[in-house]
Enzyme design. Structure first.
Site, PDB file in Angstrom:
ATOM      1  N   ARG A 267      -5.890  11.510   1.644  1.00  0.00           N
ATOM      2  CA  ARG A 267      -4.944  11.434   2.574  1.00  0.00           C
ATOM      3  C   ARG A 267      -3.740  11.353   1.619  1.00  0.00           C
ATOM      4  O   ARG A 267      -2.595  11.710   2.140  1.00  0.00           O
ATOM      5  CB  ARG A 267      -5.127   9.709   3.074  1.00  0.00           C
ATOM      6  CG  ARG A 267      -6.082   9.754   4.299  1.00  0.00           C
ATOM      7  CD  ARG A 267      -7.459   9.919   3.806  1.00  0.00           C
ATOM      8  NE  ARG A 267      -7.918   8.920   2.926  1.00  0.00           N
ATOM      9  CZ  ARG A 267      -9.176   9.343   2.151  1.00  0.00           C
ATOM     10  NH1 ARG A 267      -9.767  10.308   2.060  1.00  0.00           N
ATOM     11  NH2 ARG A 267      -9.581   8.366   1.185  1.00  0.00           N
TER      12      ARG A 267
ATOM     13  N   CYS B 221      -8.863   2.169   4.578  1.00  0.00           N
ATOM     14  CA  CYS B 221      -8.004   2.797   3.936  1.00  0.00           C
ATOM     15  C   CYS B 221      -6.531   2.622   4.504  1.00  0.00           C
ATOM     16  O   CYS B 221      -6.246   3.322   5.577  1.00  0.00           O
ATOM     17  CB  CYS B 221      -8.373   4.280   3.856  1.00  0.00           C
ATOM     18  SG  CYS B 221      -7.412   5.491   3.266  1.00  0.00           S
TER      19      CYS B 221
ATOM     20  N   THR C   4      -3.673   4.219   3.190  1.00  0.00           N
ATOM     21  CA  THR C   4      -3.054   5.422   3.377  1.00  0.00           C
ATOM     22  C   THR C   4      -3.209   6.028   4.448  1.00  0.00           C
ATOM     23  O   THR C   4      -2.120   6.845   5.414  1.00  0.00           O
ATOM     24  CB  THR C   4      -3.429   6.087   2.178  1.00  0.00           C
ATOM     25  OG1 THR C   4      -3.151   5.545   0.907  1.00  0.00           O
ATOM     26  CG2 THR C   4      -2.272   7.542   1.965  1.00  0.00           C
TER      27      THR C   4
ATOM     28  N   THR D   1      -0.841   3.429  -2.880  1.00  0.00           N
ATOM     29  CA  THR D   1      -0.860   4.706  -3.354  1.00  0.00           C
ATOM     30  C   THR D   1       0.760   5.156  -3.223  1.00  0.00           C
ATOM     31  O   THR D   1       1.486   4.598  -2.422  1.00  0.00           O
ATOM     32  CB  THR D   1      -1.909   5.681  -2.346  1.00  0.00           C
ATOM     33  OG1 THR D   1      -1.298   5.581  -1.259  1.00  0.00           O
ATOM     34  CG2 THR D   1      -3.265   5.040  -2.647  1.00  0.00           C
TER      35      THR D   1
ATOM     36  N   LYS E  54     -11.837   5.024  -7.880  1.00  0.00           N
ATOM     37  CA  LYS E  54     -12.441   6.164  -7.254  1.00  0.00           C
ATOM     38  C   LYS E  54     -13.490   6.922  -7.856  1.00  0.00           C
ATOM     39  O   LYS E  54     -14.312   7.624  -7.416  1.00  0.00           O
ATOM     40  CB  LYS E  54     -11.390   7.089  -6.651  1.00  0.00           C
ATOM     41  CG  LYS E  54     -10.655   6.617  -5.482  1.00  0.00           C
ATOM     42  CD  LYS E  54      -9.659   7.449  -4.850  1.00  0.00           C
ATOM     43  CE  LYS E  54      -9.223   6.987  -3.719  1.00  0.00           C
ATOM     44  NZ  LYS E  54      -9.781   6.830  -2.346  1.00  0.00           N
TER      45      LYS E  54
ATOM     46  N   CYS F  76      -3.736  -1.035  -1.130  1.00  0.00           N
ATOM     47  CA  CYS F  76      -4.672  -0.036  -1.328  1.00  0.00           C
ATOM     48  C   CYS F  76      -6.148  -0.507  -1.405  1.00  0.00           C
ATOM     49  O   CYS F  76      -6.347  -1.428  -2.129  1.00  0.00           O
ATOM     50  CB  CYS F  76      -4.421   1.017  -2.365  1.00  0.00           C
ATOM     51  SG  CYS F  76      -5.792   2.083  -2.796  1.00  0.00           S
TER      52      CYS F  76
END
Length: 239
Positions: free
Chosen positions: A49, A84, A86, A126, A166, A195
């Protein structure tokens, strides 16, 4: 009336697993049978994203978000959760296409902070979320001012999100703390973990006080919107 929750997951996988864990922990249930029915589809192949929002990739995640959400609804999901933040920058493009309500984690987080009397928030998220202004607009619309890390501090947070969580590595807490300290120095009363990878950092590391995790707000809303009782200890999410 009890409703079935659908988790549109994989964005990323650890954050998805943690959302399921938090929903289970927050539900006031005395037996297995008293917990909610949850359909979880972890689809990590959905394009990144942040890369799309920043113009670093032409792979649009929205078609896959729609396809994944529809699979959940077709399987019986009546309420959807997307772990999520984002992705919520694209909420208006995918949510109306799914055929079931999607919990608006960003708006719910802003409302929660407003209800708690918070006036200034430090935002850890993010770069895609920061640049699209998704959380900024929601917070400022309820009268909350927002500060964010310097470019150097933001680079550290992105490393924690992408190179650490991640990638399946332990979070570099020196980098995290450096960005957090910047925001405290700017007068932030509460630091918002905006986030869901940072939610995993909170799960695995003692952060201290004065934090609100957007994933906790999402979990709380999922419990309530699906018609289940919330444990009293989770009425206050600012820790």
């Amino acid at each position: 009336m009890k409703k079935t929750l659908g988790i549109l997951g994989g964005l990323g996988p650890m954050a998805t697993a943690y959302l399921y864990e938090q929903i289970t922990r927050m539900t006031d249930a005395a037996s297995d049978q008293a917990h909610m029915e949850i359909l979880l589809f972890s689809h990590p192949a959905i394009p990144d994203r942040t890369a799309f929002l920043l113009g670093q990739s032409t792979a649009d995640p929205v078609p896959e978000l729609i396809a994944t959400g529809r699979r959940l609804v077709n399987a019986g999901a009546q309420v959807l959760a997307v772990p999520c933040v984002t992705a919520h920058a694209m909420y208006g493009r995918f949510a109306p296409q799914l055929g079931a309500p999607v919990i608006r984690a960003v708006r719910e987080t802003a409302a929660y902070l407003k209800g708690a009397g918070v006036q200034r928030v430090g935002l850890l998220a993010t770069t895609g979320t920061l640049q699209t202004g998704t959380l900024h607009r929601a917070l400022e619309s309820v009268g909350i001012s927002v500060c964010q890390p310097s470019p150097v501090g933001q680079a550290k947070i992105m490393d924690v999100i992408y190179r650490d969580v991640k990638a399946g590595n332990a979070a570099n807490m020196a980098d995290f703390s450096a960005a957090a300290d910047e925001l405290r120095a700017m007068g932030a009363q509460v630091l918002l973990l905006g986030c869901t990878e940072l939610s995993v950092v909170k799960r695995d590391n003692p952060l201290g006080t004065g934090y609100l995790d957007v994933l906790d707000v999402l979990a709380m809303c999922a419990v309530r919107e699906c018609g289940y009782p919330l444990k009293g200890e989770f009425e206050n999410l600012i820790r």
